[in-house]
Write an enzyme that holds these catalytic residues in place. Structure first.
Site, PDB file in Angstrom:
ATOM      1  N   TYR A  61      25.082 -65.645 -79.495  1.00 27.37           N
ATOM      2  CA  TYR A  61      24.681 -66.508 -78.381  1.00 27.37           C
ATOM      3  C   TYR A  61      23.162 -66.535 -78.179  1.00 27.37           C
ATOM      4  O   TYR A  61      22.691 -66.834 -77.081  1.00 27.37           O
ATOM      5  CB  TYR A  61      25.387 -66.075 -77.096  1.00 27.37           C
ATOM      6  CG  TYR A  61      26.828 -66.537 -77.019  1.00 27.37           C
ATOM      7  CD1 TYR A  61      27.149 -67.891 -76.924  1.00 27.37           C
ATOM      8  CD2 TYR A  61      27.883 -65.627 -77.037  1.00 27.37           C
ATOM      9  CE1 TYR A  61      28.470 -68.329 -76.850  1.00 27.37           C
ATOM     10  CE2 TYR A  61      29.207 -66.059 -76.961  1.00 27.37           C
ATOM     11  CZ  TYR A  61      29.483 -67.409 -76.863  1.00 27.37           C
ATOM     12  OH  TYR A  61      30.786 -67.834 -76.780  1.00 27.37           O
TER      13      TYR A  61
ATOM     14  N   GLU B  27      28.206 -70.152 -87.817  1.00 28.50           N
ATOM     15  CA  GLU B  27      29.116 -69.279 -87.079  1.00 28.50           C
ATOM     16  C   GLU B  27      30.246 -68.767 -87.977  1.00 28.50           C
ATOM     17  O   GLU B  27      30.681 -67.615 -87.846  1.00 28.50           O
ATOM     18  CB  GLU B  27      29.657 -70.031 -85.851  1.00 28.50           C
ATOM     19  CG  GLU B  27      28.538 -70.276 -84.841  1.00 28.50           C
ATOM     20  CD  GLU B  27      28.920 -71.147 -83.654  1.00 28.50           C
ATOM     21  OE1 GLU B  27      30.085 -71.627 -83.587  1.00 28.50           O
ATOM     22  OE2 GLU B  27      28.051 -71.348 -82.787  1.00 28.50           O
TER      23      GLU B  27
HETATM   24  N1  UDP Z   1      28.547 -69.767 -69.741  1.00 28.18           N
HETATM   25  C1  UDP Z   1      28.450 -69.083 -68.544  1.00 28.18           C
HETATM   26  N2  UDP Z   1      27.876 -69.727 -67.476  1.00 28.18           N
HETATM   27  C2  UDP Z   1      27.382 -70.995 -67.548  1.00 28.18           C
HETATM   28  C3  UDP Z   1      27.467 -71.668 -68.782  1.00 28.18           C
HETATM   29  C4  UDP Z   1      28.051 -71.032 -69.859  1.00 28.18           C
HETATM   30  O1  UDP Z   1      28.886 -67.937 -68.438  1.00 28.18           O
HETATM   31  O2  UDP Z   1      26.873 -71.514 -66.560  1.00 28.18           O
HETATM   32  C5  UDP Z   1      29.167 -69.096 -70.895  1.00 28.18           C
HETATM   33  C6  UDP Z   1      30.565 -69.634 -71.204  1.00 28.18           C
HETATM   34  O3  UDP Z   1      31.377 -68.559 -71.680  1.00 28.18           O
HETATM   35  C7  UDP Z   1      30.258 -70.644 -72.292  1.00 28.18           C
HETATM   36  C8  UDP Z   1      29.164 -69.932 -73.068  1.00 28.18           C
HETATM   37  O4  UDP Z   1      28.375 -69.308 -72.055  1.00 28.18           O
HETATM   38  O5  UDP Z   1      31.401 -70.940 -73.083  1.00 28.18           O
HETATM   39  C9  UDP Z   1      28.296 -70.825 -73.918  1.00 28.18           C
HETATM   40  O6  UDP Z   1      27.801 -71.884 -73.111  1.00 28.18           O
HETATM   41  P1  UDP Z   1      27.748 -73.374 -73.657  1.00 28.18           P
HETATM   42  O7  UDP Z   1      26.954 -74.176 -72.688  1.00 28.18           O
HETATM   43  O8  UDP Z   1      27.313 -73.366 -75.089  1.00 28.18           O
HETATM   44  O9  UDP Z   1      29.270 -73.842 -73.536  1.00 28.18           O
HETATM   45  P2  UDP Z   1      30.398 -74.131 -74.642  1.00 28.18           P
HETATM   46  O10 UDP Z   1      29.697 -74.662 -75.871  1.00 28.18           O
HETATM   47  O11 UDP Z   1      31.095 -72.816 -74.897  1.00 28.18           O
HETATM   48  O12 UDP Z   1      31.299 -75.149 -74.010  1.00 28.18           O
END
Ligand code: UDP
Ligand code: MG
Length: 132
Positions: free
Chosen positions: A43, A120
């Site tokens: 991440y 990934e």
């Molecule tokens: N996340 C979080 N708070 C937020 C946004 C994201 O804890 O406000 C976490 C959540 O587990 C998310 C991950 O960080 O799936 C990665 O964020 P992203 O914006 O890339 O979302 P995704 O691609 O997983 O939909």
């Protein structure tokens, strides 16, 4: 990845059923637990976001299932299958709507581009663990 929250709740089977029923072929899979170093690397793009520390805590608190999935238009179709990042905004019937509770503990990860899917996939699997 099926994330620690969904694994804890016993949702590995139901989630895999949704994924295979939607036409994805599993070409690699493992049940493992991320180290803090792994989670920070995976991440890294979010390292300056306010939720980064909690995200690393969450993603390392228990085992996950990682997989590489194959399908035409896989990235877009998988993002549609899992739904919006916030389960409250995810469409009816999506994996996050069905199995997740909040924007942090949202059950599942899906790559957001073909390039990131390759990165990934290589993060989780060596070449001889992939059966395409
Ligand atoms: N996340 C979080 N708070 C937020 C946004 C994201 O804890 O406000 C976490 C959540 O587990 C998310 C991950 O960080 O799936 C990665 O964020 P992203 O914006 O890339 O979302 P995704 O691609 O997983 O939909
Ligand atoms: Mg993302």
């Amino acid at each position: 990845m099926i994330k620690p929250d969904a694994v804890e709740k016993g949702f590995i089977g139901p989630i895999l059923e949704k994924i295979t029923a939607a036409g994805f072929k599993i070409i690699a899979m493992k049940y493992t637990r991320l180290s803090r170093r792994d989670a920070k690397e995976f991440y890294a793009i979010h390292k300056d976001r306010p939720f980064f520390g909690e995200l690393v805590d969450f993603m390392t608190r228990g085992p996950i299932v990682s997989a590489i999935l194959e399908k035409d238009n896989a990235v877009e179709d998988f993002r549609a299958l899992i739904g919006a990042t916030n389960p409250a905004e995810a469409a009816e019937g999506t994996i996050r709507r069905l199995f997740a509770i909040d924007i942090a503990e949202n059950a599942i990860h899906g790559s957001d581009s073909d390039a990131n899917a390759a990165i990934e996939g290589a993060f989780h699997f060596s070449g001889r663990e992939i059966y395409s």
